[in-house]
Design an enzyme around this catalytic site. Structure first.
Site, PDB file in Angstrom:
ATOM      1  N   LYS A  83     -13.312 -21.986  -2.503  1.00 45.09           N
ATOM      2  CA  LYS A  83     -14.325 -21.151  -3.161  1.00 45.09           C
ATOM      3  C   LYS A  83     -13.848 -20.573  -4.482  1.00 45.09           C
ATOM      4  O   LYS A  83     -14.647 -20.099  -5.270  1.00 45.09           O
ATOM      5  CB  LYS A  83     -14.819 -20.050  -2.220  1.00 45.09           C
ATOM      6  CG  LYS A  83     -13.920 -18.865  -2.052  1.00 45.09           C
ATOM      7  CD  LYS A  83     -14.683 -17.764  -1.346  1.00 45.09           C
ATOM      8  CE  LYS A  83     -13.820 -16.551  -1.142  1.00 45.09           C
ATOM      9  NZ  LYS A  83     -14.532 -15.503  -0.421  1.00 45.09           N
ATOM     10  N   ASP A  84     -12.550 -20.637  -4.738  1.00 44.44           N
ATOM     11  CA  ASP A  84     -12.021 -20.172  -6.022  1.00 44.44           C
ATOM     12  C   ASP A  84     -12.042 -21.255  -7.101  1.00 44.44           C
ATOM     13  O   ASP A  84     -11.711 -20.986  -8.258  1.00 44.44           O
ATOM     14  CB  ASP A  84     -10.577 -19.667  -5.855  1.00 44.44           C
ATOM     15  CG  ASP A  84     -10.499 -18.436  -4.948  1.00 44.44           C
ATOM     16  OD1 ASP A  84     -11.475 -17.673  -4.913  1.00 44.44           O
ATOM     17  OD2 ASP A  84      -9.461 -18.262  -4.287  1.00 44.44           O
ATOM     18  N   ARG A 129     -22.469 -11.302  -4.506  1.00 45.26           N
ATOM     19  CA  ARG A 129     -23.127 -11.982  -3.385  1.00 45.26           C
ATOM     20  C   ARG A 129     -23.156 -11.082  -2.147  1.00 45.26           C
ATOM     21  O   ARG A 129     -24.182 -10.952  -1.474  1.00 45.26           O
ATOM     22  CB  ARG A 129     -22.359 -13.284  -3.068  1.00 45.26           C
ATOM     23  CG  ARG A 129     -22.846 -14.026  -1.826  1.00 45.26           C
ATOM     24  CD  ARG A 129     -21.948 -15.223  -1.535  1.00 45.26           C
ATOM     25  NE  ARG A 129     -20.576 -14.814  -1.262  1.00 45.26           N
ATOM     26  CZ  ARG A 129     -20.133 -14.386  -0.087  1.00 45.26           C
ATOM     27  NH1 ARG A 129     -20.950 -14.331   0.945  1.00 45.26           N
ATOM     28  NH2 ARG A 129     -18.875 -14.019   0.071  1.00 45.26           N
ATOM     29  N   ARG A 130     -22.027 -10.453  -1.857  1.00 45.86           N
ATOM     30  CA  ARG A 130     -21.971  -9.571  -0.688  1.00 45.86           C
ATOM     31  C   ARG A 130     -22.771  -8.295  -0.938  1.00 45.86           C
ATOM     32  O   ARG A 130     -23.455  -7.806  -0.033  1.00 45.86           O
ATOM     33  CB  ARG A 130     -20.518  -9.245  -0.347  1.00 45.86           C
ATOM     34  CG  ARG A 130     -19.769 -10.453   0.238  1.00 45.86           C
ATOM     35  CD  ARG A 130     -18.269 -10.220   0.317  1.00 45.86           C
ATOM     36  NE  ARG A 130     -17.581 -11.347   0.942  1.00 45.86           N
ATOM     37  CZ  ARG A 130     -16.310 -11.665   0.695  1.00 45.86           C
ATOM     38  NH1 ARG A 130     -15.596 -10.954  -0.164  1.00 45.86           N
ATOM     39  NH2 ARG A 130     -15.760 -12.698   1.302  1.00 45.86           N
ATOM     40  N   ARG A 147     -11.126  -3.699  -5.484  1.00 43.71           N
ATOM     41  CA  ARG A 147     -10.340  -4.855  -5.914  1.00 43.71           C
ATOM     42  C   ARG A 147      -8.984  -4.810  -5.217  1.00 43.71           C
ATOM     43  O   ARG A 147      -8.710  -3.936  -4.404  1.00 43.71           O
ATOM     44  CB  ARG A 147     -10.181  -4.853  -7.432  1.00 43.71           C
ATOM     45  CG  ARG A 147      -9.485  -3.606  -7.923  1.00 43.71           C
ATOM     46  CD  ARG A 147      -9.245  -3.670  -9.415  1.00 43.71           C
ATOM     47  NE  ARG A 147      -8.486  -2.508  -9.832  1.00 43.71           N
ATOM     48  CZ  ARG A 147      -8.913  -1.615 -10.711  1.00 43.71           C
ATOM     49  NH1 ARG A 147     -10.115  -1.739 -11.240  1.00 43.71           N
ATOM     50  NH2 ARG A 147      -8.154  -0.612 -11.068  1.00 43.71           N
ATOM     51  N   ARG A 153      -7.108  -3.473   0.204  1.00 43.93           N
ATOM     52  CA  ARG A 153      -8.500  -3.132   0.529  1.00 43.93           C
ATOM     53  C   ARG A 153      -8.607  -2.554   1.934  1.00 43.93           C
ATOM     54  O   ARG A 153      -9.283  -1.558   2.157  1.00 43.93           O
ATOM     55  CB  ARG A 153      -9.389  -4.369   0.412  1.00 43.93           C
ATOM     56  CG  ARG A 153      -9.424  -4.950  -0.981  1.00 43.93           C
ATOM     57  CD  ARG A 153     -10.351  -6.137  -1.014  1.00 43.93           C
ATOM     58  NE  ARG A 153     -10.158  -6.919  -2.238  1.00 43.93           N
ATOM     59  CZ  ARG A 153     -11.106  -7.613  -2.820  1.00 43.93           C
ATOM     60  NH1 ARG A 153     -12.313  -7.658  -2.303  1.00 43.93           N
ATOM     61  NH2 ARG A 153     -10.858  -8.296  -3.916  1.00 43.93           N
ATOM     62  N   CYS A 240     -18.231 -18.130  -9.001  1.00 45.79           N
ATOM     63  CA  CYS A 240     -17.944 -17.443  -7.738  1.00 45.79           C
ATOM     64  C   CYS A 240     -18.363 -15.981  -7.799  1.00 45.79           C
ATOM     65  O   CYS A 240     -18.388 -15.288  -6.787  1.00 45.79           O
ATOM     66  CB  CYS A 240     -16.469 -17.575  -7.378  1.00 45.79           C
ATOM     67  SG  CYS A 240     -15.374 -16.683  -8.478  1.00 45.79           S
TER      68      CYS A 240
HETATM   69  N1  LIG Z   1     -12.021 -14.404  -3.739  1.00 45.72           N
HETATM   70  C1  LIG Z   1     -10.713 -14.318  -3.152  1.00 45.72           C
HETATM   71  C2  LIG Z   1     -10.622 -15.151  -1.922  1.00 45.72           C
HETATM   72  N2  LIG Z   1     -10.500 -16.486  -2.005  1.00 45.72           N
HETATM   73  C3  LIG Z   1     -10.480 -16.982  -0.730  1.00 45.72           C
HETATM   74  C4  LIG Z   1     -10.583 -15.927   0.154  1.00 45.72           C
HETATM   75  C5  LIG Z   1     -10.612 -15.998   1.613  1.00 45.72           C
HETATM   76  C6  LIG Z   1     -10.352 -17.340   2.231  1.00 45.72           C
HETATM   77  C7  LIG Z   1     -11.456 -18.335   2.050  1.00 45.72           C
HETATM   78  O1  LIG Z   1     -12.635 -17.979   1.889  1.00 45.72           O
HETATM   79  O2  LIG Z   1     -11.154 -19.535   2.109  1.00 45.72           O
HETATM   80  C8  LIG Z   1     -10.651 -14.752  -0.595  1.00 45.72           C
HETATM   81  C9  LIG Z   1     -10.743 -13.363  -0.090  1.00 45.72           C
HETATM   82  C10 LIG Z   1     -12.108 -12.960   0.427  1.00 45.72           C
HETATM   83  O3  LIG Z   1     -13.132 -13.354  -0.142  1.00 45.72           O
HETATM   84  O4  LIG Z   1     -12.189 -12.215   1.411  1.00 45.72           O
END
Ligand SMILES: NCc1[nH]cc(CCC(=O)O)c1CC(=O)O
Length: 305
Positions: A83-84, A129-130, A147, A153, A240
């Site tokens: 997702k990154d 999104r959240r 952050r 967190r 993202c």
């Molecule tokens: N944006 C940061 C990130 N990139 C991947 C994950 C979690 C692991 C994943 O989704 O594969 C996270 C942290 C989160 O969103 O809680």
């Protein structure tokens, strides 16, 4: 392998989450191919900067330093959280494998379930999104932008600064913090980020031998599902940090895809589904994104805070 007889070098971020997922992939590769794999720690811009990721232009901040090391040959491949990764292709780099996906859902961390949080409770998340989906579910909550890494967190809950935070289940599992989850969101309540819970192995596109080897840990069904999800992101030209949620999975040899675009204030959501043959994953994503655009998805995405 052109690395000679030495181990394969896996470039990884140095955080606990990154090294855990990289080590998991390294172990699986060794088990399946017999090749030794060595982790090489790389510091990325995303680890150094204190700015909110959403303000940094979102996509790719964790990714570029690792890609540079691949292109220069300092490492053979890298493991990213899918997702990154930006949806656009990078010259010289190829996606070599997407291993079997972990739980893609989001989790509410803290002692209570969402429905049990008192009116006006403080919930931390920096993800539009959240935020958008939380506000649609519970307009009374006070959403607090946060952050830092997951550990930082989570400490805000034990410190009493926040009542809950939202994080990806997969990440919490990788850092051993699932005990702090109060509720795992059903995808009916909150759609994950495209590719959430999935890893991506990247290497240089001119190394066919290596790509063949890395394919040992690829999971074809994961690849199809995340292809459908990321096509939504690509067609909507979102990153993202956009208020876009998706979830795709195969049931009885049909690929089902659901996607949402939500106004950041929670006032409006476009949520639509499509399904089709798993081999048509990209087309299913394209068609659904087109239908969402026809419903005004681009206008909703423009309504940022
Ligand atoms: N944006 C940061 C990130 N990139 C991947 C994950 C979690 C692991 C994943 O989704 O594969 C996270 C942290 C989160 O969103 O809680």
């Amino acid at each position: 392998m052109s690395t000679g007889k030495g181990p394969l070098r896996l470039g990884t971020r140095k955080s606990l989450m990154a090294t855990t997922q990289s080590q998991g992939v390294a172990d699986a590769l060794t088990r399946l191919t017999g090749h030794a794999v060595e982790l090489v720690g790389v510091t990325t811009q995303g680890d150094v900067s204190k700015a909110l990721l959403a303000q940094m232009g979102g996509t790719g901040v964790f990714v570029n330093a690792l890609r540079d090391k691949i292109l220069s040959g300092e490492v053979d491949f890298a493991v990213h959280s899918l997702k990154d990764l930006p949806t656009s292709e990078t010259p010289g780099i190829k996606l070599a494998a997407t291993p079997l996906r972990d739980d893609p859902r989001d989790a509410l961390c803290g002692p209570s379930k969402l429905a049990d949080l008192p009116r006006g409770a403080r919930v931390g998340t920096g993800s539009p999104r959240r935020v958008a989906q939380l506000r649609a579910l519970r307009p009374d909550l006070e959403i607090v932008p946060i952050r830092g890494n997951a550990d930082t967190r989570l400490r805000k809950i034990t410190d009493g600064e926040l009542d809950a935070i939202v994080l990806a289940h997969a990440g919490l599992k990788r850092i051993g913090r699932l005990a702090e989850v109060g509720e795992v969101f059903d995808t009916d309540q909150m759609l994950p980020a495209p590719g959430q819970g999935s890893l991506a192995l990247e290497c240089r596109s001119d190394r066919d031998d290596l790509r063949e080897l890395l394919a040992a840990v690829d999971d074809a069904a994961t690849r199809r599902a995340v292809t459908a999800e990321r096509t939504i992101l690509a067609v909507l030209e979102a990153g993202c940090s956009a208020p876009v949620g998706t979830y795709a999975a195969e049931v009885d040899e049909e690929l089902h895809l659901t996607a949402t675009v939500a106004a950041i204030d929670g006032s409006r959501q476009i949520r639509m589904s499509a399904s089709g043959h798993p081999d048509a994953a990209e087309q299913i994503g394209r068609d659904l994104a087109a239908r969402m655009l026809a419903q005004g998805a681009d206008q909703l995405m423009g309504e940022r805070e």
